[in-house]
Design a protein around this motif. Sequence first.
Motif, short mmCIF file in Angstrom:
data_model
loop_
_atom_site.label_atom_id
_atom_site.label_comp_id
_atom_site.label_asym_id
_atom_site.label_seq_id
_atom_site.Cartn_x
_atom_site.Cartn_y
_atom_site.Cartn_z
N LYS A 68 0.81 -1.22 0.00
CA LYS A 68 0.00 0.00 0.00
C LYS A 68 0.84 1.27 0.00
O LYS A 68 0.31 2.35 -0.21
CB LYS A 68 -0.99 0.00 1.15
CG LYS A 68 -0.40 -0.06 2.53
CD LYS A 68 -1.53 -0.15 3.54
CE LYS A 68 -1.03 -0.49 4.92
NZ LYS A 68 -2.14 -0.70 5.84
N LEU A 87 -0.03 -0.98 -6.24
CA LEU A 87 -1.49 -0.95 -6.14
C LEU A 87 -2.14 -1.10 -7.50
O LEU A 87 -3.11 -1.85 -7.67
CB LEU A 87 -1.95 0.34 -5.47
CG LEU A 87 -1.52 0.53 -4.00
CD1 LEU A 87 -1.86 1.93 -3.52
CD2 LEU A 87 -2.15 -0.53 -3.12
N GLU A 88 -1.61 -0.40 -8.48
CA GLU A 88 -2.19 -0.46 -9.83
C GLU A 88 -2.00 -1.83 -10.46
O GLU A 88 -2.92 -2.39 -11.07
CB GLU A 88 -1.60 0.65 -10.71
CG GLU A 88 -2.38 0.85 -11.98
CD GLU A 88 -2.02 2.13 -12.72
OE1 GLU A 88 -2.50 2.28 -13.86
OE2 GLU A 88 -1.28 2.98 -12.19
N THR A 101 -4.25 -4.41 -8.66
CA THR A 101 -5.65 -4.22 -9.03
C THR A 101 -5.92 -4.83 -10.41
O THR A 101 -6.93 -5.51 -10.62
CB THR A 101 -6.01 -2.73 -9.00
OG1 THR A 101 -5.80 -2.24 -7.67
CG2 THR A 101 -7.46 -2.50 -9.40
N TYR A 102 -5.01 -4.60 -11.34
CA TYR A 102 -5.18 -5.16 -12.69
C TYR A 102 -5.12 -6.69 -12.64
O TYR A 102 -5.95 -7.38 -13.26
CB TYR A 102 -4.13 -4.60 -13.64
CG TYR A 102 -4.37 -4.98 -15.08
CD1 TYR A 102 -5.37 -4.34 -15.81
CD2 TYR A 102 -3.64 -5.98 -15.70
CE1 TYR A 102 -5.62 -4.69 -17.13
CE2 TYR A 102 -3.87 -6.34 -17.01
CZ TYR A 102 -4.87 -5.70 -17.73
OH TYR A 102 -5.12 -6.05 -19.03
N ALA A 123 -5.82 -8.64 -10.11
CA ALA A 123 -7.04 -9.12 -9.45
C ALA A 123 -8.23 -9.11 -10.41
O ALA A 123 -9.04 -10.05 -10.42
CB ALA A 123 -7.32 -8.28 -8.22
N THR A 124 -8.33 -8.06 -11.21
CA THR A 124 -9.42 -7.95 -12.18
C THR A 124 -9.31 -9.05 -13.24
O THR A 124 -10.29 -9.73 -13.54
CB THR A 124 -9.41 -6.57 -12.85
OG1 THR A 124 -9.57 -5.57 -11.84
CG2 THR A 124 -10.54 -6.43 -13.87
N PRO A 167 -12.37 -9.89 -3.00
CA PRO A 167 -11.65 -9.02 -2.05
C PRO A 167 -10.90 -9.78 -0.96
O PRO A 167 -9.82 -9.37 -0.55
CB PRO A 167 -12.77 -8.16 -1.45
CG PRO A 167 -13.82 -8.14 -2.51
CD PRO A 167 -13.76 -9.50 -3.17
N ILE A 226 -7.19 -10.69 -1.54
CA ILE A 226 -6.23 -9.59 -1.73
C ILE A 226 -5.85 -9.02 -0.38
O ILE A 226 -6.72 -8.68 0.42
CB ILE A 226 -6.83 -8.49 -2.62
CG1 ILE A 226 -7.25 -9.08 -3.98
CG2 ILE A 226 -5.85 -7.34 -2.80
CD1 ILE A 226 -8.16 -8.20 -4.78
N GLU A 270 -3.45 -6.06 1.47
CA GLU A 270 -2.57 -4.88 1.38
C GLU A 270 -1.66 -4.90 2.60
O GLU A 270 -2.13 -4.98 3.73
CB GLU A 270 -3.40 -3.59 1.40
CG GLU A 270 -4.14 -3.32 0.13
CD GLU A 270 -4.80 -1.95 0.14
OE1 GLU A 270 -4.33 -1.04 0.85
OE2 GLU A 270 -5.80 -1.80 -0.57
#
Length: 186
Positions: A3, A9-10, A13-14, A16-17, A23, A26, A28
């Motif tokens: 974090k 983070l970016e 997030t990608y 995970a998508t 959630p 994941i 942090e």
Amino acid sequence: MNKNDPLSLEIATYYATQHHLAPEQILEISLPTDRVWITEGELEQVKAQIDGYFSPKIQALALAWSKPYRVNCIGITYGITLGYVEGICSNLDKATPASLYFNHPSTQPFTDLGIRPSMMLAANDVSSAKKLIERGVKAWGNQPKATAYFLTTTDQARSSRARPCFHRVKSLKNLPLKSKISRPIR
């Protein structure tokens, strides 16, 4: 994901998508971004966070940061997967202790062995990370034939475990290779 690192983070997030992670899959954590290493104590804290957060169903980890990438002399993926082995850094001319998971038939390493193998999603920029993640998504479920090579260099520290772990098949010298570093490695 770290974090303290916007790139982490970016990328996380990608990832995970693309992999449709929930959630609860994941975590942090807070890691330093001003150095490439963490201490053995910091590793213990990270492992405690991981073990306290994830359910026993989570069998493996994807780490989405580029720094830090080592714990003393070992890679951070080794440390997070197997823990820190006292004395390992004073025996660089010896093989790393064997993993319980090596040649094990399990597809559930945390359930069967109590370890979560980890991989590093390291990249210097989001574009490179996305390409790596997209290649992984496309390859999911494939089992291509492959050949692997373990390369050694004149850098003793980087090649210290080559001799005890791998026998030399062929020595390649004076190859017609050109290398180019487009930006400094940090």
